[in-house]
Scaffold this motif. Structure first.
Motif, PDB file in Angstrom:
ATOM      1  N   GLY A   1      41.824  40.435  48.898  1.00  0.00           N
ATOM      2  CA  GLY A   1      41.975  40.240  50.329  1.00  0.00           C
ATOM      3  C   GLY A   1      41.320  38.822  50.799  1.00  0.00           C
ATOM      4  N   HIS A   2      42.057  38.375  51.847  1.00  0.00           N
ATOM      5  CA  HIS A   2      41.515  37.148  52.369  1.00  0.00           C
ATOM      6  C   HIS A   2      40.060  36.999  52.535  1.00  0.00           C
ATOM      7  N   LYS A   3      39.650  38.172  53.300  1.00  0.00           N
ATOM      8  CA  LYS A   3      38.178  38.283  53.724  1.00  0.00           C
ATOM      9  C   LYS A   3      37.231  38.308  52.303  1.00  0.00           C
ATOM     10  N   GLU A   4      37.896  38.405  51.287  1.00  0.00           N
ATOM     11  CA  GLU A   4      37.066  38.665  49.871  1.00  0.00           C
ATOM     12  C   GLU A   4      37.028  37.269  49.299  1.00  0.00           C
ATOM     13  N   TRP A   5      37.878  36.347  50.067  1.00  0.00           N
ATOM     14  CA  TRP A   5      37.945  35.084  49.327  1.00  0.00           C
ATOM     15  C   TRP A   5      37.018  34.275  50.332  1.00  0.00           C
ATOM     16  N   THR A   6      36.960  34.085  51.480  1.00  0.00           N
ATOM     17  CA  THR A   6      36.252  33.466  52.283  1.00  0.00           C
ATOM     18  C   THR A   6      35.471  34.212  53.612  1.00  0.00           C
ATOM     19  N   ASN A   7      34.363  33.735  53.870  1.00  0.00           N
ATOM     20  CA  ASN A   7      33.476  34.414  55.035  1.00  0.00           C
ATOM     21  C   ASN A   7      34.376  33.988  56.232  1.00  0.00           C
ATOM     22  N   THR A   8      35.180  33.247  56.237  1.00  0.00           N
ATOM     23  CA  THR A   8      35.666  32.761  57.756  1.00  0.00           C
ATOM     24  C   THR A   8      36.901  33.767  58.162  1.00  0.00           C
ATOM     25  N   LYS A   9      37.273  34.683  57.175  1.00  0.00           N
ATOM     26  CA  LYS A   9      38.471  35.672  57.944  1.00  0.00           C
ATOM     27  C   LYS A   9      37.998  37.098  57.521  1.00  0.00           C
ATOM     28  N   VAL A  10      38.864  37.896  58.069  1.00  0.00           N
ATOM     29  CA  VAL A  10      38.469  39.150  58.418  1.00  0.00           C
ATOM     30  C   VAL A  10      39.571  40.033  57.708  1.00  0.00           C
ATOM     31  N   ASP A  11      40.873  39.462  57.168  1.00  0.00           N
ATOM     32  CA  ASP A  11      42.192  40.138  56.917  1.00  0.00           C
ATOM     33  C   ASP A  11      42.020  40.556  55.497  1.00  0.00           C
ATOM     34  N   PRO A  12      42.563  41.517  54.979  1.00  0.00           N
ATOM     35  CA  PRO A  12      43.308  42.519  55.863  1.00  0.00           C
ATOM     36  C   PRO A  12      42.541  43.572  56.551  1.00  0.00           C
ATOM     37  N   VAL A  13      42.758  44.026  57.739  1.00  0.00           N
ATOM     38  CA  VAL A  13      41.955  45.179  58.565  1.00  0.00           C
ATOM     39  C   VAL A  13      42.984  46.334  58.480  1.00  0.00           C
ATOM     40  N   GLY A  14      42.464  47.543  58.442  1.00  0.00           N
ATOM     41  CA  GLY A  14      43.163  48.873  58.219  1.00  0.00           C
ATOM     42  C   GLY A  14      43.426  49.477  57.028  1.00  0.00           C
ATOM     43  N   PHE A  15      43.059  48.801  55.847  1.00  0.00           N
ATOM     44  CA  PHE A  15      43.041  49.461  54.515  1.00  0.00           C
ATOM     45  C   PHE A  15      41.943  48.891  53.791  1.00  0.00           C
ATOM     46  N   ALA A  16      41.374  49.539  52.770  1.00  0.00           N
ATOM     47  CA  ALA A  16      40.518  49.010  51.891  1.00  0.00           C
ATOM     48  C   ALA A  16      41.154  48.378  50.631  1.00  0.00           C
ATOM     49  N   MET A  17      40.545  47.138  50.399  1.00  0.00           N
ATOM     50  CA  MET A  17      41.030  46.416  49.060  1.00  0.00           C
ATOM     51  C   MET A  17      40.780  47.346  47.836  1.00  0.00           C
ATOM     52  N   ASP A  18      39.528  47.687  47.925  1.00  0.00           N
ATOM     53  CA  ASP A  18      39.126  48.730  46.699  1.00  0.00           C
ATOM     54  C   ASP A  18      40.457  49.785  46.464  1.00  0.00           C
ATOM     55  N   ASP A  19      40.815  50.496  47.461  1.00  0.00           N
ATOM     56  CA  ASP A  19      41.782  51.312  47.383  1.00  0.00           C
ATOM     57  C   ASP A  19      43.071  50.725  46.793  1.00  0.00           C
ATOM     58  N   MET A  20      43.544  49.718  47.315  1.00  0.00           N
ATOM     59  CA  MET A  20      44.563  48.890  47.034  1.00  0.00           C
ATOM     60  C   MET A  20      44.710  48.524  45.366  1.00  0.00           C
ATOM     61  N   ARG A  21      43.289  48.069  45.009  1.00  0.00           N
ATOM     62  CA  ARG A  21      43.309  47.795  43.371  1.00  0.00           C
ATOM     63  C   ARG A  21      43.176  48.982  42.581  1.00  0.00           C
ATOM     64  N   ASP A  22      43.036  50.013  43.344  1.00  0.00           N
ATOM     65  CA  ASP A  22      43.023  51.280  42.666  1.00  0.00           C
ATOM     66  C   ASP A  22      44.490  51.716  42.190  1.00  0.00           C
ATOM     67  N   ARG A  23      45.136  51.411  43.403  1.00  0.00           N
ATOM     68  CA  ARG A  23      46.617  51.843  43.283  1.00  0.00           C
ATOM     69  C   ARG A  23      47.402  50.743  42.262  1.00  0.00           C
ATOM     70  N   VAL A  24      46.859  49.510  42.271  1.00  0.00           N
ATOM     71  CA  VAL A  24      47.666  48.576  41.366  1.00  0.00           C
ATOM     72  C   VAL A  24      47.115  48.732  39.928  1.00  0.00           C
ATOM     73  N   ALA A  25      46.248  49.280  39.772  1.00  0.00           N
ATOM     74  CA  ALA A  25      45.675  49.761  38.410  1.00  0.00           C
ATOM     75  C   ALA A  25      46.403  50.701  37.968  1.00  0.00           C
ATOM     76  N   ALA A  26      46.669  51.854  38.692  1.00  0.00           N
ATOM     77  CA  ALA A  26      47.422  52.960  38.293  1.00  0.00           C
ATOM     78  C   ALA A  26      49.048  52.663  37.967  1.00  0.00           C
ATOM     79  N   ARG A  27      49.410  51.696  38.926  1.00  0.00           N
ATOM     80  CA  ARG A  27      50.862  51.273  38.523  1.00  0.00           C
ATOM     81  C   ARG A  27      50.779  50.410  37.256  1.00  0.00           C
ATOM     82  N   LEU A  28      50.014  49.477  37.143  1.00  0.00           N
ATOM     83  CA  LEU A  28      49.852  49.061  35.764  1.00  0.00           C
ATOM     84  C   LEU A  28      49.718  49.687  34.761  1.00  0.00           C
ATOM     85  N   GLY A  29      49.340  50.716  34.740  1.00  0.00           N
ATOM     86  CA  GLY A  29      49.249  51.919  33.433  1.00  0.00           C
ATOM     87  C   GLY A  29      50.560  52.135  32.932  1.00  0.00           C
TER      88      GLY A  29
END
Length: 294
Positions: free
Chosen positions: A168-196
């Motif tokens: 997420g952008h907020k994981e790249w820089t401490n000047t941003k807060v996006d995305p708000v509303g879902f967790a990037m760890d959860d999204m990475r879990d979804r991506v990992a499952a799809r890549l399986g």
């Protein structure tokens, strides 16, 4: 590190992953390459737009504004899960961020908290702006989250990356807060499952032949007030889903009752406001699974 995909490779990768793609104007040649490097690329950054409305958000991300010319990303993901491609090459989306974060993305290891802003992210990341107000209240429909998962997996698959290359952008820089509303760890879990598994595909441009469902006839079809067995089949499915505004019927003639019923279905799918206006779109139509009417 990887060489950026060409425009054709980019579209092919997205569509192979089942992404619904809209190519906007001359996106294939729209970039900021004259202002700096594009590549090697290392990952994907997810953003939210802090805007509402598809057309205006896509226009903003394509054109940018005086202080920050477009493109402001490579693709805009709308509430319906459609990805509008607006740039190919360097884009003004990531800005500067933490070099230690980049190292972690390259190594696909645990992300450190960003503190420094010393590295050009526009050269190293694909960027996707997702239409959301970013206030914590604006919902993230299932179709939109699914599209984020798919575009991320598509690029990871194309480059041989794992889910750790998606941030997420907020994981790249401490000047941003996006995305708000879902967790990037959860999204990475979804991506990992799809890549399986293999690329999913198959959701566009229409359901596969022989699957028993009516293909999406297009938004314009309904605005002509059709008299068609497709409308009857749609209405019956809406009734089955508990989304009926019918006092009688449904029947083959498109009426305001059909539109009200479809609006209830859109809201049931997580859409709101102008995204639940009762005019069928491809994602909600495919989810409704309308049987073949002939």
């Amino acid at each position: 590190m990887a060489t950026p995909l060409t425009a054709d490779q980019f579209v092919t990768a997205l569509r192979a992953e089942g992404v619904i793609v809209v190519e906007v104007d001359d996106w294939r040649d729209h970039n900021r390459n004259h202002k700096g490097a594009w590549g090697p690329v290392n990952g994907v950054i997810v953003h939210h737009t802090v805007t509402s409305g598809t057309a205006s958000s896509v226009e903003l991300c394509y054109d940018g504004y005086d202080e920050l010319p477009g493109p402001l990303c490579h693709g805009v993901i709308d509430k319906d899960g459609v990805v509008h491609l607006v740039g190919n090459g360097r884009a003004n989306h990531a800005g500067t961020g933490d070099g230690d974060v980049l190292s972690a993305v390259v190594g696909e290891s645990a992300l450190p908290r960003p503190t420094a802003n010393d590295t050009d992210g526009n050269a190293r990341f694909y960027g996707f702006e997702c239409i959301n107000l970013g206030d914590g209240d604006d919902p993230w429909p299932a179709a939109q989250l699914d599209a984020i998962e798919r575009v991320s997996a598509a690029l990871c698959r194309a480059h041989g990356w794992e889910a750790g290359s998606v941030i997420g952008h907020k994981e790249w820089t401490n000047t941003k807060v996006d995305p708000v509303g879902f967790a990037m760890d959860d999204m990475r879990d979804r991506v990992a499952a799809r890549l399986g598994g293999k690329p999913a595909g198959g959701v566009n441009p229409r359901p596969a032949a022989g699957n028993g469902y009516e293909p999406f006839p297009g938004a314009d079809f309904f605005r002509t007030a059709p008299d068609s067995p497709v409308v009857t089949a749609m209405g019956r499915r809406l009734v089955e889903e508990g989304c009926s505004a019918y006092s009688q019927g449904p029947g083959p003639q498109w009426t305001d009752a059909d539109r009200q019923s479809y609006s209830a279905w859109q809201r049931k799918q997580g859409f709101s406001g102008s995204d639940a206006d009762g005019w069928p779109g491809r994602v909600t139509w495919d989810a409704l699974k309308v049987p073949h009417s002939s």
